[in-house]
Design a protein around this motif. Structure first.
Motif, short mmCIF file in Angstrom:
data_model
loop_
_atom_site.label_atom_id
_atom_site.label_comp_id
_atom_site.label_asym_id
_atom_site.label_seq_id
_atom_site.Cartn_x
_atom_site.Cartn_y
_atom_site.Cartn_z
N ASN A 1 20.07 13.18 -29.55
CA ASN A 1 18.70 13.29 -29.52
C ASN A 1 18.32 14.91 -29.08
O ASN A 1 17.38 14.85 -28.08
N GLN A 2 19.24 15.61 -28.83
CA GLN A 2 18.81 17.02 -28.38
C GLN A 2 18.76 17.99 -29.17
O GLN A 2 18.49 19.12 -29.01
N SER A 3 18.66 17.60 -30.69
CA SER A 3 18.52 18.80 -31.50
C SER A 3 16.97 19.05 -31.80
O SER A 3 16.72 20.06 -32.68
N SER B 1 23.60 12.46 -23.15
CA SER B 1 22.30 12.86 -22.43
C SER B 1 21.78 11.62 -21.56
O SER B 1 20.61 11.85 -20.98
N ALA C 1 19.53 22.52 -25.97
CA ALA C 1 20.80 21.70 -25.30
C ALA C 1 22.02 21.78 -25.84
O ALA C 1 23.07 21.73 -25.58
N LEU D 1 26.55 13.85 -27.93
CA LEU D 1 25.43 14.39 -27.34
C LEU D 1 24.31 14.12 -28.57
O LEU D 1 24.03 14.61 -29.34
N HIS E 1 25.02 19.17 -19.28
CA HIS E 1 25.77 18.52 -20.48
C HIS E 1 27.29 19.05 -20.47
O HIS E 1 28.23 18.24 -20.97
#
Length: 368
Positions: free
Chosen positions: A304-306, A271, A312, A302, A285
C-alpha cells in the motif's frame, strides 16, 4: 534468474503505470502483491497480471486470499469462500440423533478443506495470480466465547493445534492439486495476543517452551509440506527483544534448525507499525528490510505504498541497492531459489474451462 530479488511490492491501480513498470523491472523486485483496489472484474485482472508478466515473466504475483473476511476478489464469478473457522466447526460436528457418527465431522471437514484450497487456487490461477498467502496456522485462543485476537479470530481453523495442522494440510493439498504453493502464517503464532500489529506492537510474554508446545506446533508437524512461512510482527520477550520477523533466534535457530523448515520466509508487511519499531526506535522501510533479510527472511513485503507518487517504494528499492553496495546486505542465491520455487510449474486452466471441470464442480459442492 536474477541474483536475488527479495522485494514484493504493490501497484497503484487496475492497470500498470509507467512508474509501476519501472519498479517491477528493477532486479531487486521479485514479485507483486495485489489488493481489492487492483480489482474490477476478471477480464481486467487477467489483463493486469499479463502486463506484470510482460515486464518480467519470473515475477511472483501474490494476494492475501484466505476466505471469509480476507478475500480480495469476491465478484464476477469468484466463489465466496468460508472463513477457516467454518472448517473447524465442521470438524467438531459429528451430527446428532440417528445421524451421529463419531469422527464423521473430521472427515467431512478434511474433504471440505481440500475443496477450499482447490477452488481458491484454481480461480486465482485462471486470472493469472500465482500465489496466495494461506493458510493461517494461528490458534484461535479464547477468552470465554470470544476470540482473544480480533485480527485473527475466525481466520483460524481452531484452538487445537492438531486440528489446525490436519485441516491446513488438507487445504494445502487442494492448493497443490491446482498448482499453487502455500504460506503458513503467522509464525510462531499471533492468536494469543489481542493487539493488532497493523497499528501497534503486540507482546506475547509466554516462554519458548509454551509457544513451541502450542502455537508453533503446526510448523514442526507441517515442515515437510510447507513451501513458505510468514512470521508474526509480535515480540516474544522471553525469546528475543525483536519481533519474530526480525529475530535470528526465531527464524534461524527455531524455524530453520529446530523445526527443520527449508522453504521461503516472507516478512509481513513492512509498512505495519509492528514492522518498523525495532529496539524501541521507529526505523525506515529500508532499515526494516535489511533487518528482516539479515534475520533470515528471503523475501520482504511493502504494501500500500505505491499510491500517489510511490516515494516509499522508490526509497526502499534505492535504499536496498545502496545497502548492498555498502555491504550491509548481501544477496542470497538460496533465497532466490526459494522464491523461484514458489512459481507455478503448470499452466492454469482458463476460467471458462474451469467452470465445466468435474473436479472443480465437485469441490464447489463440498464447501461449507
Amino acid at each position: 534468474m536474477t541474483e536475488h530479488a527479495p522485494l514484493i511490492i504493490d501497484v497503484a491501480g487496475m492497470a500498470l503505470t509507467a512508474a509501476d513498470r519501472r519498479r517491477l523491472a528493477h532486479p531487486l523486485v521479485g514479485g507483486v502483491i495485489l489488493f481489492a483496489r487492483n480489482w474490477q472484474q476478471r477480464t481486467q485482472l487477467l489483463e493486469l497480471t499479463a502486463a506484470i508478466k510482460a515486464v518480467r515473466a519470473d515475477l511472483l504475483i501474490c494476494v492475501d486470499h484466505e476466505g471469509g473476511r480476507v478475500q480480495r476478489f469476491k465478484s464476477d464469478g469468484f466463489t465466496h469462500l468460508p472463513p477457516m473457522r467454518a472448517l473447524g466447526q465442521r470438524w467438531r460436528d459429528d451430527g446428532t440423533g440417528s445421524r451421529y457418527r463419531q469422527g464423521s465431522g473430521a472427515l467431512r471437514a478434511l474433504e471440505a478443506a481440500t475443496a477450499c484450497g482447490y477452488v481458491l487456487a484454481s480461480e486465482l490461477r485462471a486470472c493469472g495470480v500465482d500465489f496466495s498467502f494461506t493458510p493461517v496456522l494461528d490458534l484461535d485462543w479464547r477468552d470465554g466465547q470470544a476470540s482473544r485476537s480480533t485480527v485473527i479470530g475466525d481466520r483460524a481453523f481452531d484452538e487445537d493445534a492438531r486440528v489446525v495442522t490436519l485441516l491446513s494440510r488438507a487445504l494445502m493439498q487442494g492448493l497443490l492439486q491446482a498448482g499453487m504453493a502455500n504460506c503458513g502464517k503467522h509464525f510462531p503464532g499471533h492468536g494469543h495476543v489481542q493487539a493488532d500489529s497493523h497499528t501497534e506492537v503486540p507482546i506475547d510474554r509466554r516462554s519458548l517452551k509454551a509457544i513451541l508446545q502450542d502455537d508453533a506446533a503446526p510448523y514442526g508437524w507441517l515442515s515437510t509440506v510447507l513451501t513458505s512461512v510468514m512470521p508474526a510482527h509480535v515480540i516474544y520477550p522471553k525469546v528475543d527483544a525483536r519481533p519474530a520477523g526480525f529475530s535470528r533466534k526465531w527464524l534461524q535457530e527455531v524455524l530453520r534448525s529446530r523445526l527443520k523448515f527449508d522453504g521461503a520466509i516472507f516478512s509481513d508487511d513492512l509498512s505495519m507499525e509492528g514492522a518498523r519499531r525495532l529496539d524501541g526506535q521507529l526505523v525506515s522501510h529500508t532499515e526494516a528490510a535489511v533487518a528482516a533479510l539479515d534475520a533470515g527472511c528471503d523475501l520482504v513485503l511493502l504494501c500500500n505504498q505505491s499510491l500517489g507518487q510511490g516515494q516509499a517504494v522508490d526509497a526502499l528499492i534505492d535504499g536496498l541497492e545502496a545497502a548492498r553496495t555498502a555491504g550491509r546486505w548481501q544477496p542470497s542465491a538460496a533465497s532466490e531459489a526459494r522464491r523461484v520455487a514458489l512459481l507455478p510449474e503448470t499452466l492454469p486452466r482458463p476460467w471458462d474451462e474451469l467452470m465445466l471441470q468435474p473436479a472443480y464442480m465437485h469441490a464447489l459442492d463440498l464447501l461449507p
